[in-house]
Design a protein around this motif. Structure first.
Motif, mmCIF file in Angstrom:
data_model
loop_
_atom_site.group_PDB
_atom_site.id
_atom_site.type_symbol
_atom_site.label_atom_id
_atom_site.label_comp_id
_atom_site.label_asym_id
_atom_site.label_seq_id
_atom_site.Cartn_x
_atom_site.Cartn_y
_atom_site.Cartn_z
ATOM 1 N N GLN A 1 -4.851 5.258 -2.776
ATOM 2 C CA GLN A 1 -3.540 4.800 -2.346
ATOM 3 C C GLN A 1 -2.528 5.935 -2.415
ATOM 4 O OE1 GLN A 1 -3.822 0.667 -4.715
ATOM 5 N NE2 GLN A 1 -2.013 0.822 -3.382
ATOM 6 N N THR B 1 6.639 2.017 3.651
ATOM 7 C CA THR B 1 5.240 1.764 3.989
ATOM 8 C C THR B 1 4.336 2.424 2.960
ATOM 9 O OG1 THR B 1 5.742 1.665 6.355
ATOM 10 C CG2 THR B 1 3.450 2.048 5.733
ATOM 11 N N GLN C 1 0.305 3.253 1.781
ATOM 12 C CA GLN C 1 -0.964 3.524 2.447
ATOM 13 C C GLN C 1 -2.164 3.262 1.549
ATOM 14 O OE1 GLN C 1 -1.156 4.244 5.607
ATOM 15 N NE2 GLN C 1 0.994 4.688 6.014
ATOM 16 N N CYS C 2 -3.269 2.894 2.184
ATOM 17 C CA CYS C 2 -4.523 2.651 1.467
ATOM 18 C C CYS C 2 -5.675 3.121 2.344
ATOM 19 C CB CYS C 2 -4.653 1.161 1.153
ATOM 20 S SG CYS C 2 -6.252 0.665 0.468
ATOM 21 N N ASN C 3 -6.480 4.037 1.835
ATOM 22 C CA ASN C 3 -7.680 4.497 2.536
ATOM 23 C C ASN C 3 -8.891 4.137 1.685
ATOM 24 O OD1 ASN C 3 -6.032 5.690 4.455
ATOM 25 N ND2 ASN C 3 -6.092 7.695 3.484
ATOM 26 N N GLN D 1 -8.482 2.348 7.118
ATOM 27 C CA GLN D 1 -7.140 2.538 6.591
ATOM 28 C C GLN D 1 -6.361 1.232 6.647
ATOM 29 O OE1 GLN D 1 -5.707 5.692 9.210
ATOM 30 N NE2 GLN D 1 -6.101 7.219 7.621
ATOM 31 N N SER E 1 -2.229 -0.384 5.630
ATOM 32 C CA SER E 1 -0.880 -0.089 5.178
ATOM 33 C C SER E 1 -0.171 -1.394 4.832
ATOM 34 C CB SER E 1 -0.089 0.668 6.252
ATOM 35 O OG SER E 1 0.101 -0.146 7.385
ATOM 36 N N HIS F 1 3.719 -2.718 4.770
ATOM 37 C CA HIS F 1 5.092 -2.414 5.143
ATOM 38 C C HIS F 1 6.024 -3.449 4.521
ATOM 39 C CE1 HIS F 1 8.224 -0.607 7.625
ATOM 40 N NE2 HIS F 1 8.630 -1.822 7.916
#
Lengths: 112, 117
Positions: A6, A20, A22-24, A72, A74, A76
């Motif tokens: 993250q 926003t 993020q998460c991969n 991926q 996200s 928001h």
């Protein structure tokens, strides 16, 4: 190795602004991806759950997106409020109903 | 509807002791999962019980065990405590995975804060 990364680790924004997170992930096979909000000293609260076929899910001011091809996701947050200050955790499940791989979370601070 | 409850909320033990934590799921929920949360490792899955059977297990040593009763209440036990077991232990309950479609929302309890001296 199955991992969930993250970013950013922490974030400070002004009340009323959008942000926003993020998460991969590298989890495979993939069943579902969840976003949780965890206030300090409390258990996590589910915000959204998305399966492979879903690419957007909203919950009030929270909107999560998922791109299963690029692995991926996200989250928001629109028109942030002071009460949004919390850790936001991305969780990916290989299968079934049990979240198995957790991200370390993003610590969000909303200031007046 | 009452939420997930966990007892005790705080616990202090010394190395070598054992501890039992309790979790009461939301009424009607049959799945109970346990998690360990530490500042360094974040949240980690311990195990999941469904209808008194362990359905999934995380990568923890055998000192960590659990069980589920016929009323869906669950307990987890940690034997021969180590300082590294100091953590927030969270329990979550859900209805039932319907398979091939929507996974259920998990509802977390407030956790038990375990400190091992």
């Amino acid at each position: 190795k199955n991992q969930v990364e993250q970013s950013p680790q922490s974030l400070i924004i002004l009340e009323g602004k959008n942000c926003t997170l993020q998460c991969n992930y590298t989890v495979s096979p993939f069943s579902n991806l969840r976003w949780y909000k965890q206030d300090t000293g409390r258990g996590p609260v589910s915000l959204t759950i998305m399966t492979f076929s879903e690419n957007t899910k909203s919950n009030g001011r929270y909107t999560a997106t998922l791109d299963a091809d690029t692995k991926q996701s996200s989250l928001h947050i629109t028109a942030s409020q002071l009460s949004d200050s919390a850790s936001y955790i991305c969780v990916v499940s290989e299968g079934g109903n049990t979240p198995l791989v957790f991200g370390k979370g993003t610590r969000l601070s909303v200031i007046a | 509807k009452a939420g997930v409850t966990q007892t005790p909320r705080y616990l202090i033990k010394t190395r070598g002791q054992q501890v039992t934590l309790s979790c009461s799921p939301i009424s009607g929920h049959r799945s109970v999962s346990w998690y360990q949360q530490t500042p360094g490792q974040g949240l980690q899955f311990l195990f999941e019980y469904f209808s008194e059977t362990q359905r999934n297990k995380g990568n923890f040593p055998g000192r960590f065990s659990g069980r589920q009763f016929s009323n869906s209440r669950s307990e987890m036990n940690v034997s021969t405590l180590e300082r590294g077991d100091s953590a927030l232990y969270l329990c979550a309950s859900s209805g039932q995975f319907r398979g091939g479609g929507r996974p259920d929302t998990q509802y977390f309890g407030p956790g038990t804060r375990l400190t091992v001296l």
